[in-house]
Design a protein around this motif. Structure first.
Motif, short mmCIF file in Angstrom:
data_model
loop_
_atom_site.label_atom_id
_atom_site.label_comp_id
_atom_site.label_asym_id
_atom_site.label_seq_id
_atom_site.Cartn_x
_atom_site.Cartn_y
_atom_site.Cartn_z
N ARG A 102 5.79 -15.01 47.36
CA ARG A 102 7.07 -15.71 47.47
C ARG A 102 7.46 -16.44 46.19
O ARG A 102 8.64 -16.74 45.97
N ASP A 103 6.47 -16.75 45.32
CA ASP A 103 6.77 -17.45 44.07
C ASP A 103 6.93 -16.50 42.89
O ASP A 103 7.00 -16.95 41.74
N SER A 104 6.97 -15.21 43.16
CA SER A 104 7.10 -14.21 42.09
C SER A 104 8.34 -13.35 42.37
O SER A 104 8.23 -12.29 43.00
N PRO A 105 9.51 -13.78 41.93
CA PRO A 105 10.76 -13.07 42.28
C PRO A 105 10.81 -11.62 41.85
O PRO A 105 11.40 -10.78 42.54
N GLY A 106 10.18 -11.29 40.71
CA GLY A 106 10.21 -9.90 40.26
C GLY A 106 9.49 -8.97 41.23
O GLY A 106 10.00 -7.90 41.58
N ILE A 107 8.31 -9.38 41.69
CA ILE A 107 7.54 -8.56 42.62
C ILE A 107 8.21 -8.58 44.00
O ILE A 107 8.25 -7.56 44.70
N LEU A 108 8.77 -9.72 44.35
CA LEU A 108 9.46 -9.84 45.64
C LEU A 108 10.61 -8.85 45.73
O LEU A 108 10.86 -8.25 46.78
N ASN A 109 11.30 -8.64 44.62
CA ASN A 109 12.40 -7.68 44.60
C ASN A 109 11.90 -6.26 44.82
O ASN A 109 12.58 -5.45 45.46
N GLN A 110 10.69 -5.94 44.30
CA GLN A 110 10.10 -4.62 44.53
C GLN A 110 9.87 -4.38 46.03
O GLN A 110 10.17 -3.31 46.56
N VAL A 111 9.33 -5.40 46.70
CA VAL A 111 9.03 -5.28 48.13
C VAL A 111 10.33 -5.17 48.93
O VAL A 111 10.43 -4.37 49.87
N ASP A 112 11.33 -5.97 48.57
CA ASP A 112 12.62 -5.93 49.28
C ASP A 112 13.28 -4.57 49.14
O ASP A 112 13.92 -4.07 50.06
N GLU A 113 13.11 -3.93 47.98
CA GLU A 113 13.69 -2.61 47.78
C GLU A 113 13.02 -1.59 48.70
O GLU A 113 13.69 -0.73 49.29
N THR A 114 11.70 -1.70 48.86
CA THR A 114 11.00 -0.83 49.81
C THR A 114 11.45 -1.10 51.23
O THR A 114 11.62 -0.18 52.04
N PHE A 115 11.67 -2.38 51.55
CA PHE A 115 12.19 -2.78 52.85
C PHE A 115 13.51 -2.05 53.13
O PHE A 115 13.72 -1.47 54.21
N ARG A 116 14.40 -2.08 52.15
CA ARG A 116 15.71 -1.45 52.33
C ARG A 116 15.58 0.06 52.49
O ARG A 116 16.32 0.68 53.27
N GLN A 117 14.65 0.67 51.76
CA GLN A 117 14.42 2.11 51.89
C GLN A 117 13.91 2.46 53.29
O GLN A 117 14.31 3.47 53.88
N LEU A 118 13.03 1.63 53.83
CA LEU A 118 12.51 1.86 55.18
C LEU A 118 13.63 1.79 56.21
O LEU A 118 13.73 2.62 57.11
N ILE A 119 14.47 0.77 56.08
CA ILE A 119 15.59 0.60 57.01
C ILE A 119 16.53 1.80 56.93
O ILE A 119 16.94 2.37 57.95
N GLU A 120 16.84 2.22 55.69
CA GLU A 120 17.77 3.33 55.50
C GLU A 120 17.20 4.65 56.02
O GLU A 120 17.90 5.46 56.62
N THR A 121 15.89 4.85 55.82
CA THR A 121 15.27 6.13 56.18
C THR A 121 14.95 6.24 57.66
O THR A 121 15.15 7.30 58.27
N TYR A 122 14.48 5.16 58.27
CA TYR A 122 13.90 5.26 59.61
C TYR A 122 14.72 4.61 60.73
O TYR A 122 14.52 4.96 61.90
N SER A 123 15.62 3.70 60.42
CA SER A 123 16.33 3.01 61.50
C SER A 123 17.23 3.93 62.32
O SER A 123 17.56 3.63 63.46
#
Length: 354
Positions: A102-123
């Motif tokens: 949570r204190d590393s915005p650059g890495i957090l953005n990587q995880v959020d991008e994967t989150f969005r890909q999961l939502i787009e692909t599987y929802s």
């Protein structure tokens, strides 16, 4: 040695592993339509991920960590109330990972991008497609019955390594509590109702878990198993020790082996093993009580359960050097070094979210 590692060191290790795990190129390869990995390929990728930082594990500790990971994941998939809830389990995993960085915005953005890909692909998948995914995953794990102390103590796993399915509790979202039979005529009109008693104590869920980027998942599968501090042991059950008859997939040549190795090489191009530099010596994570116990576990592990890691040095191929150099360059995420904090916690906590 806990007293030699601070929270800063612990955070650095987690950041390194998560940065590698959610590398853009690696994620792109994972999201491509493809056949399920073999057990050897999965173990190879997992070994690379575990060694993406300066942390090192001996073979026995690596086997134990892998056993714990696979059985925990099998438990989560097996106990999903409905097939679509596999996605909620995955979101619980990612929510926990986001809390680590949570204190590393650059890495957090990587995880959020994967989150969005999961939502787009599987929802948008149907219930039938999720059921196919669930069945495919369970077939992959069906011959693995390794006993884990945390599951045995909670009585969710039998002494033979098989999981116990509950017969009480909330029913899947969108379904009704069992106990009523409706009979309809040829026009679709209800003409009769019959009630029956059940052995379970069922309840209707209050709400569905959130499938959004942020929200209450409701489902607890996929959250931290270590709600209280306790040791975790893995033991081979009798059924696992006689796995030789099911191990033929590791012996019989696979006609698609070359394609699989090529794909694996592309995946591993985004997984960089960090070597300690300068005065750093790294540290070794031992998941056993003593070094002697770790050595004994390595010697007594059944041969058919030893996932020999496939070493692929793709950088030796001239045609791929430039591409792999570009991929490896994406692993660098500049993060400010936080000030030194207090003494580190138990190193086992490093892997709680994995």
């Amino acid at each position: 040695r806990v007293d030699e590692w601070t929270d800063v060191d612990r955070k650095r290790v987690m950041n390194d592993i998560i940065t590698t795990m959610f590398n853009k190129k690696f994620m792109e390869e994972l999201f491509k339509p493809q056949e399920l990995y073999s057990k050897k390929a999965l173990r190879t990728v997992y070994d690379r991920l575990a060694h993406a930082s300066i942390m090192r594990l001996n073979q026995a500790s690596m086997d134990k960590l892998y056993d714990l990971m696979t059985m925990a994941f099998k438990y989560q998939v097996l106990l999903c109330p409905r097939p679509k809830d596999i996605l909620l389990v995955t979101f619980n995993h990612l929510d926990a990972i986001k809390d680590f960085i949570r204190d590393s915005p650059g890495i957090l953005n990587q995880v959020d991008e994967t989150f969005r890909q999961l939502i787009e692909t599987y929802s948008c998948l149907s219930a039938g497609e999720f059921q196919l995914i669930r069945q495919t995953l369970l077939i992959f794990f069906q011959d693995m019955h390794i006993r884990v102390s945390i599951f045995l103590k909670d009585k969710v796993q039998n002494s033979n390594g098989r999981f116990v399915l509950p017969i009480s509790g909330p029913v899947p979202w969108g379904t009704e509590v069992p106990g009523l039979i409706r009979i309809f005529n040829h026009n679709g009109d209800e003409v009769k109702r019959t009630e029956f008693t059940t052995d379970g104590n069922y309840i209707t869920p209050q709400r569905e878990g959130s499938f959004d980027l942020y929200g209450d998942r409701v489902l607890k599968l996929g959250t931290n198993m270590y709600s209280v501090s306790r040791s975790v042991e893995t033991h081979m059950s009798g059924s696992s020790k006689t796995l030789a008859s099911h191990a033929k997939e590791n012996i019989v040549p696979n006609p698609l082996a070359k394609e699989e190795l090529n794909f694996l090489a592309r995946l591993l191009g985004g997984l960089d093993i960090k070597e300690p530099g300068g005065s750093e010596t790294g540290f070794r994570l031992n998941l056993f009580t003593t070094d002697e116990e770790e050595e004994h576990a390595a010697l007594t592990r059944p041969e058919e359960l030893s996932y020999k890691v496939i070493n692929i040095e793709a950088t030796q191929e001239p045609g791929r050097r430039a591409e792999l150099s570009r991929i490896l360059g994406q692993l660098e995420v500049a993060e400010p070094r936080p000030a030194s904090a207090g003494k580190g916690e138990d190193l086992l906590a490093l892997m709680d979210g994995l």
